[in-house]
Design an enzyme around this catalytic site. Sequence first.
Site, PDB file in Angstrom:
ATOM      1  N   GLY A  28      58.904  53.922 -21.265  1.00  0.00           N
ATOM      2  CA  GLY A  28      59.344  54.275 -19.936  1.00  0.00           C
ATOM      3  C   GLY A  28      59.584  53.019 -19.126  1.00  0.00           C
ATOM      4  N   TYR A  29      60.142  53.220 -17.946  1.00  0.00           N
ATOM      5  CA  TYR A  29      60.527  52.098 -17.104  1.00  0.00           C
ATOM      6  C   TYR A  29      59.960  52.272 -15.706  1.00  0.00           C
ATOM      7  CZ  TYR A  29      63.506  50.999 -20.963  1.00  0.00           C
ATOM      8  OH  TYR A  29      63.947  50.685 -22.213  1.00  0.00           O
TER       9      TYR A  29
END
Length: 155
Positions: A28-29
């Site tokens: 994820g970011y």
Amino acid sequence: MALEIERKFLIDINKLEELQNGYEIKQGYIQTKDETVVRVRIKGNGAFVTIKGGNVGATRLEYEYSVPVEDANEMLEKFCTKPIIHKTRYLILHKKHTWEIDVFHEENEGLIVAEVELESEDETVELPEWILKEVTEDARYYNSNLLENPYSQWG
């Protein structure tokens, strides 16, 4: 200074032998205000936080640090933009280079890309027969962009 020099390609999966020994990646970011990317990744039994600068051609700054898997799971849940990227990575040795074949799942099902890391941008790399098209500079294929514009919606 840590640099990542990487080229990315679309491939013809039918020209590859059966992919084996893949490992799952969940990443994820964390949202930033500029071109910097902060990625949280669980890869097999390990976990990492990676900070990447903006691309200049095939090159960008990259710093990666190991973190406990429990911490990475919590960061994915509490800090990362949804959806989370899920993919299976396979490694293939071709000539002098190790190619990473990423088979995406869920919102990005159907997307398969190959990446190769280089020592310099002008390094010669012999392309395997299964390479179709280079997409290194096409921002749609950046993992961080697949969150807002998943492959399944490209139509």
